[in-house]
Design a protein around this motif. Structure first.
Motif, mmCIF file in Angstrom:
data_model
loop_
_atom_site.group_PDB
_atom_site.id
_atom_site.type_symbol
_atom_site.label_atom_id
_atom_site.label_comp_id
_atom_site.label_asym_id
_atom_site.label_seq_id
_atom_site.Cartn_x
_atom_site.Cartn_y
_atom_site.Cartn_z
ATOM 1 N N PRO A 1 -14.175 -83.974 96.761
ATOM 2 C CA PRO A 1 -13.467 -82.685 95.707
ATOM 3 C C PRO A 1 -12.741 -83.691 95.210
ATOM 4 N N ASP B 1 -22.050 -77.683 93.415
ATOM 5 C CA ASP B 1 -20.896 -78.107 92.404
ATOM 6 C C ASP B 1 -22.546 -79.644 92.110
ATOM 7 N N LYS C 1 -13.072 -76.432 99.015
ATOM 8 C CA LYS C 1 -14.440 -77.618 98.645
ATOM 9 C C LYS C 1 -14.348 -78.778 100.092
ATOM 10 N N GLU D 1 -21.231 -73.917 98.887
ATOM 11 C CA GLU D 1 -20.036 -74.407 96.870
ATOM 12 C C GLU D 1 -20.702 -75.746 96.794
ATOM 13 N N ARG D 2 -20.212 -76.821 98.004
ATOM 14 C CA ARG D 2 -20.849 -77.932 97.711
ATOM 15 C C ARG D 2 -22.297 -78.599 97.026
#
Ligand code: 1DF
Ligand code: MN
Length: 350
Positions: free
Chosen positions: A315, A77, A66, A73-74
């Protein structure tokens, strides 16, 4: 409350998370090599990056992946946690463990990469400029370059090879930050060799406690060394609910006055104001890792609603539930909006 799978965005405020870490894969590789070669004589670094850099346990492996992602992905999230906007900064210890020339070059490269990510996602990210305090004059130059690129502040990961910014050789960094109106985020690092041994012995050197002790000491020594008398418009930010300093401020005021007036230490000299005044006038704090209502309310009471803001510490502490806990705090809506949005917009000029 059960763990939620997704937190809706709020209509009442933008949730701005202000201590969000990233690292280029290149830096993670350097950390792994530094750990494996044991070159540094820095047991804190070996403890931290020996774990996050090499462990295959699920949490560190996920953190590594992350950290290096600045896109899908970030953003997913952030969406799942209802985070509208993130202030991104190079993870600890940044380039500060490297030798001077490598650190200067890698700070610049990492700033360029981060700047490109902000350009790709301008409605989701802003950035803090990484510096190599090993070269204070060059750090000031890099700050100027980053300011022109739209960076909103500076990240400094606490001590650099065991040295503290209270040492006047680093003050060109403060001078430049004040002149350019860029706040400095004093983020934790692992305690230096001279401090860490009893913490390491009991496994408490990391984010559980050692980080806070080291960074709280660093911030306090910046105050007591007279940095804010010299640079009164300088603004700094510390995470983890002020690294316990708000809770200490009554005693800090009493003891500072008592020690100074009895001339106990050559290096503890009179200040223009009380220690707690600098906390209220020159320091912002975030709730990174401490999304806990009593602590938020205490900090708002002691420093002011205009000094306390939200941070997730992604993360390392990606906990969607904490966003709901903060949403549900029993404080006025205007104060909640300040906490999530207003203070960050002011200090980072968003
Ligand atoms: C940890 C925590 C690591 C924080 C971090 O950077 C960090 C951790 C290396 O859990 O080991 O930024 N933190 O700010 O709490
Ligand atoms: Mn952090």
């Amino acid at each position: 409350m059960p763990e939620t799978t997704s937190v809706p965005f709020s209509e009442k405020y933008r949730r701005i998370a202000t201590e969000e870490a990233w690292a280029p894969q290149e830096l993670l590789d350097i950390y792994r090599d530094l750990y494996e070669s044991r070159q540094l004589d820095d047991p804190g670094f070996d403890s931290l990056w020996g774990f996050y850099g090499t462990s295959d346990a699920p949490r560190p492996a996920t953190v590594r992946r992350k950290l290096a992602d600045l896109d899908d992905e970030r953003l997913a999230d952030m969406d799942a946690a209802g985070i509208d906007f993130a202030i991104l900064a190079l993870t600890s210890p940044g380039v500060q463990v490297l030798d001077r020339d490598t650190a200067v070059a890698l700070a610049r490269d990492s700033n360029d990469m981060l700047s490109e990510a902000v350009t790709r996602h301008p409605d989701r990210y802003a950035a803090l400029c990484a510096i190599a305090p090993q070269a204070p004059e060059l750090a000031a130059k890099e700050m100027e370059r980053c300011k022109a690129l739209g960076f909103k502040g500076i990240i400094n990961n606490s001590h650099t090879h065991g040295e503290y910014l209270s040492d006047q050789k680093f003050w060109p960094i403060f001078e430049a930050a004040e002149a350019m109106d860029l706040p400095i985020y004093l983020h934790p690092n692992t305690p230096p060799k001279s401090m860490i041994e009893p913490m390491l012995e009991v496994g408490l050197d990391g984010a559980i406690f050692g980080f806070g002790v080291e960074t709280g000491l660093h911030m306090l020594s910046i105050i007591t060394s007279g940095v804010f008398d010299q640079f009164p418009r300088l603004q700094m930010i510390i995470g983890h609910m002020g690294e316990a300093l708000p809770y200490w401020s009554y005693r800090l005021d009493f003891m500072h006055n008592a020690q100074v007036s009895s001339k106990r230490y050559e290096n503890l000299q009179p200040l223009q104001k009380k220690v707690s005044d600098y906390l209220k006038e020159n320091v912002y704090i975030t709730c990174s890792g401490m999304a806990w209502e009593p602590a938020v309310r205490f900090a708002q009471q002691t420093l002011g609603v205009d000094r306390v803001m939200y941070a997730m510490d992604y993360p390392y502490q990606y906990v969607k539930q904490e966003v709901l806990d903060m949403d549900n705090m029993d404080i006025p809506d205007v104060d909640k909006k300040m906490f999530y949005q207003g203070v960050a917009e002011k200090v980072f000029k968003l």
